[in-house]
Design a protein around this motif. Sequence first.
Motif, PDB file in Angstrom:
ATOM      1  N   ILE A   3       0.807  -1.219   0.000  1.00 55.73           N
ATOM      2  CA  ILE A   3       0.000   0.000   0.000  1.00 55.73           C
ATOM      3  C   ILE A   3       0.846   1.278   0.000  1.00 55.73           C
ATOM      4  CG2 ILE A   3      -0.210   0.121   2.518  1.00 55.73           C
ATOM      5  CD1 ILE A   3      -3.079   0.792   0.046  1.00 55.73           C
ATOM      6  N   VAL A   4       2.091   1.223   0.495  1.00 58.73           N
ATOM      7  CA  VAL A   4       2.945   2.410   0.511  1.00 58.73           C
ATOM      8  C   VAL A   4       4.003   2.379  -0.590  1.00 58.73           C
ATOM      9  CG1 VAL A   4       2.565   2.859   2.958  1.00 58.73           C
ATOM     10  CG2 VAL A   4       4.489   1.408   2.266  1.00 58.73           C
ATOM     11  N   THR A 130       5.217   5.419   8.342  1.00 60.46           N
ATOM     12  CA  THR A 130       6.421   5.295   7.520  1.00 60.46           C
ATOM     13  C   THR A 130       6.053   4.605   6.208  1.00 60.46           C
ATOM     14  OG1 THR A 130       7.057   3.106   8.352  1.00 60.46           O
ATOM     15  CG2 THR A 130       7.813   5.022   9.612  1.00 60.46           C
ATOM     16  N   ASN A 131       7.024   4.535   5.303  1.00 58.17           N
ATOM     17  CA  ASN A 131       6.782   3.867   4.024  1.00 58.17           C
ATOM     18  C   ASN A 131       7.479   2.510   3.969  1.00 58.17           C
ATOM     19  OD1 ASN A 131       9.395   4.718   3.851  1.00 58.17           O
ATOM     20  ND2 ASN A 131       9.235   5.575   1.787  1.00 58.17           N
ATOM     21  N   THR A 132       7.544   1.821   5.092  1.00 57.83           N
ATOM     22  CA  THR A 132       8.208   0.520   5.166  1.00 57.83           C
ATOM     23  C   THR A 132       7.225  -0.627   4.974  1.00 57.83           C
ATOM     24  OG1 THR A 132       7.883   0.352   7.562  1.00 57.83           O
ATOM     25  CG2 THR A 132       9.883   1.462   6.793  1.00 57.83           C
ATOM     26  N   LEU A 133       7.768  -1.791   4.649  1.00 56.25           N
ATOM     27  CA  LEU A 133       6.940  -2.994   4.532  1.00 56.25           C
ATOM     28  C   LEU A 133       6.256  -3.292   5.863  1.00 56.25           C
ATOM     29  CD1 LEU A 133       5.925  -5.554   3.114  1.00 56.25           C
ATOM     30  CD2 LEU A 133       8.106  -6.652   3.720  1.00 56.25           C
ATOM     31  N   GLU A 134       6.985  -3.130   6.951  1.00 61.07           N
ATOM     32  CA  GLU A 134       6.418  -3.398   8.274  1.00 61.07           C
ATOM     33  C   GLU A 134       5.196  -2.530   8.548  1.00 61.07           C
ATOM     34  OE1 GLU A 134       7.803  -3.593  12.991  1.00 61.07           O
ATOM     35  OE2 GLU A 134       9.043  -2.571  11.505  1.00 61.07           O
ATOM     36  N   SER A 135       5.289  -1.249   8.203  1.00 58.10           N
ATOM     37  CA  SER A 135       4.161  -0.352   8.460  1.00 58.10           C
ATOM     38  C   SER A 135       2.961  -0.711   7.591  1.00 58.10           C
ATOM     39  CB  SER A 135       4.573   1.100   8.219  1.00 58.10           C
ATOM     40  OG  SER A 135       4.858   1.339   6.856  1.00 58.10           O
ATOM     41  N   SER A 136       3.214  -1.160   6.364  1.00 55.15           N
ATOM     42  CA  SER A 136       2.097  -1.550   5.494  1.00 55.15           C
ATOM     43  C   SER A 136       1.399  -2.796   6.019  1.00 55.15           C
ATOM     44  CB  SER A 136       2.590  -1.786   4.064  1.00 55.15           C
ATOM     45  OG  SER A 136       3.354  -2.974   3.957  1.00 55.15           O
ATOM     46  N   ILE A 137       2.172  -3.721   6.574  1.00 54.10           N
ATOM     47  CA  ILE A 137       1.591  -4.930   7.167  1.00 54.10           C
ATOM     48  C   ILE A 137       0.770  -4.568   8.401  1.00 54.10           C
ATOM     49  CG2 ILE A 137       2.117  -7.097   8.360  1.00 54.10           C
ATOM     50  CD1 ILE A 137       4.583  -7.338   6.518  1.00 54.10           C
ATOM     51  N   THR A 153      -2.262  -6.168  -2.504  1.00 52.54           N
ATOM     52  CA  THR A 153      -1.817  -6.425  -3.876  1.00 52.54           C
ATOM     53  C   THR A 153      -1.300  -5.127  -4.477  1.00 52.54           C
ATOM     54  OG1 THR A 153      -2.444  -7.394  -6.011  1.00 52.54           O
ATOM     55  CG2 THR A 153      -4.065  -5.968  -4.940  1.00 52.54           C
ATOM     56  N   SER A 154      -0.506  -5.223  -5.529  1.00 49.11           N
ATOM     57  CA  SER A 154      -0.005  -4.027  -6.202  1.00 49.11           C
ATOM     58  C   SER A 154       0.523  -4.379  -7.583  1.00 49.11           C
ATOM     59  CB  SER A 154       1.102  -3.358  -5.374  1.00 49.11           C
ATOM     60  OG  SER A 154       2.170  -4.254  -5.171  1.00 49.11           O
ATOM     61  N   TYR A 155       0.535  -3.369  -8.455  1.00 48.39           N
ATOM     62  CA  TYR A 155       1.033  -3.531  -9.817  1.00 48.39           C
ATOM     63  C   TYR A 155       1.861  -2.311 -10.196  1.00 48.39           C
ATOM     64  CZ  TYR A 155      -2.040  -7.531 -10.385  1.00 48.39           C
ATOM     65  OH  TYR A 155      -2.639  -8.753 -10.236  1.00 48.39           O
ATOM     66  N   ARG A 156       2.906  -2.550 -10.995  1.00 46.86           N
ATOM     67  CA  ARG A 156       3.764  -1.482 -11.501  1.00 46.86           C
ATOM     68  C   ARG A 156       3.624  -1.438 -13.026  1.00 46.86           C
ATOM     69  NH1 ARG A 156       8.316  -3.298  -9.703  1.00 46.86           N
ATOM     70  NH2 ARG A 156       8.557  -1.988  -7.854  1.00 46.86           N
ATOM     71  N   VAL A 166       0.156   1.123  -8.686  1.00 45.95           N
ATOM     72  CA  VAL A 166      -1.199   1.073  -8.132  1.00 45.95           C
ATOM     73  C   VAL A 166      -1.209  -0.055  -7.105  1.00 45.95           C
ATOM     74  CG1 VAL A 166      -3.664   0.854  -8.595  1.00 45.95           C
ATOM     75  CG2 VAL A 166      -2.147   1.826 -10.351  1.00 45.95           C
ATOM     76  N   ALA A 167      -1.587   0.255  -5.868  1.00 46.95           N
ATOM     77  CA  ALA A 167      -1.540  -0.730  -4.790  1.00 46.95           C
ATOM     78  C   ALA A 167      -2.829  -0.682  -3.983  1.00 46.95           C
ATOM     79  CB  ALA A 167      -0.347  -0.470  -3.879  1.00 46.95           C
ATOM     80  N   GLY A 168      -3.137  -1.779  -3.317  1.00 49.65           N
ATOM     81  CA  GLY A 168      -4.375  -1.803  -2.545  1.00 49.65           C
ATOM     82  C   GLY A 168      -4.327  -2.720  -1.347  1.00 49.65           C
ATOM     83  N   THR A 169      -5.131  -2.379  -0.347  1.00 49.44           N
ATOM     84  CA  THR A 169      -5.335  -3.186   0.849  1.00 49.44           C
ATOM     85  C   THR A 169      -6.829  -3.186   1.147  1.00 49.44           C
ATOM     86  OG1 THR A 169      -3.178  -2.673   1.804  1.00 49.44           O
ATOM     87  CG2 THR A 169      -4.889  -3.372   3.329  1.00 49.44           C
TER      88      THR A 169
END
Length: 395
Positions: A3-4, A130-137, A153-156, A166-169
């Motif tokens: 998501i980030v 933050t823009n970290t993987l941990e914060s998104s989880i 999920t996300s797509y580039r 484009v990303a989503g939760t």
Amino acid sequence: MNIVSPKGFKAVGIHCGLKHKKYDLALLVSDVPANAAGVFTTNAIQAAPLVITKELIQSTGKMQAIIINSGNANACTGTAGMQDALTMQLKTAEKIGISPDLVGVASTGVIGEKLNMEPIVAGIASFEPTNTLESSIQFSQAILTTDTVTKNTSYRVEIDGKEVVVAGTAKGSGMIEPNMATMLGFITTDANIEATHLQEALKTVTDVTFNAITVDGDTSTNDMVIVMANGMAQNEQLTPSHPEWEIFLNALHAVSQDLAKMIAKDGEGATKLIEVEVNGAISDSEARKIAKTVVGSPLVKTAVFGCDANWGRVIAAVGYSGATVNPSDIHIQIGPTTVVHGGEPANFSEEELLVYLKQPEVKIIVDLNIGDGIGLAWGCDLTYDYVQINATYRS
């Protein structure tokens, strides 16, 4: 990606005390004001947070942050509930240092109970996105209720030579009969797109993704899907006349469909994802109508749970869908096995089909052979656990 992953987005999820142990308060924020779009429940009873967020998007088309709590829907809570939602909006704005009219609010959980605002206000004050993987989880965990898994999920893609993400939760497990939304869905993108066109794009993909799932036929008071586009990818502004408009639309569709299928697969107590594909209808809308009727049929859902090749339940649902059909033209497959041909029983091996029905994903294909319309819908089986979960939800 998460998501980030789009440029300029941060998130956080914490345990503030609305739930016993699990994360229950989340924040998603953009570095700059983003163009925003949203689709919302069609339930006439709408929770205070949804009312605030819907009005914000419809009036300004802008959003820079959204605050979400789980464990309490803040629905049917009167003027006090509206004031609590406004307090969440104001405290979040103060924490970030932005105007309150750039902050959306969302809640999910039990209906008809007042929010405990003390832990929410304290939680907002403690946020450090933050823009970290941990914060998104953490963010994806904090929005859950009866879900068993997070949904991300996300797509580039490349647009105008620029990388666009484009990303989503999402969260959703029960009360999923969307009609313009799902339980809660949040989509971020760094694409440069004006709010009106973003709304058009979201509506287009919602009709064939979030509106194509069902778990139990109920529509919640809090359902919404929000898209924030902050333009930090610095592509040329996207419009339907842009030569690469379809690239963006396909990415938004892919994110929405992934989340929709994850929600259907994680239906309360579910053991199987059911996909229904309808071909040969008189229109795409009729095909989607039939597909959703079949996947939403309690008898079809229980047959799939019981690994019962009872195609009569499928053809009955086709017939009562309200769509145009010609019974003598109907062809039905369950997985690779043809069970109905020309509206009549086909010869097939029940033993072989039983093996297929034991798989975690079951596909039903209905060919009407009266037109060119096609449609898809997703749902899940109906199990003993669904009853248990919902019989004890408030206990």
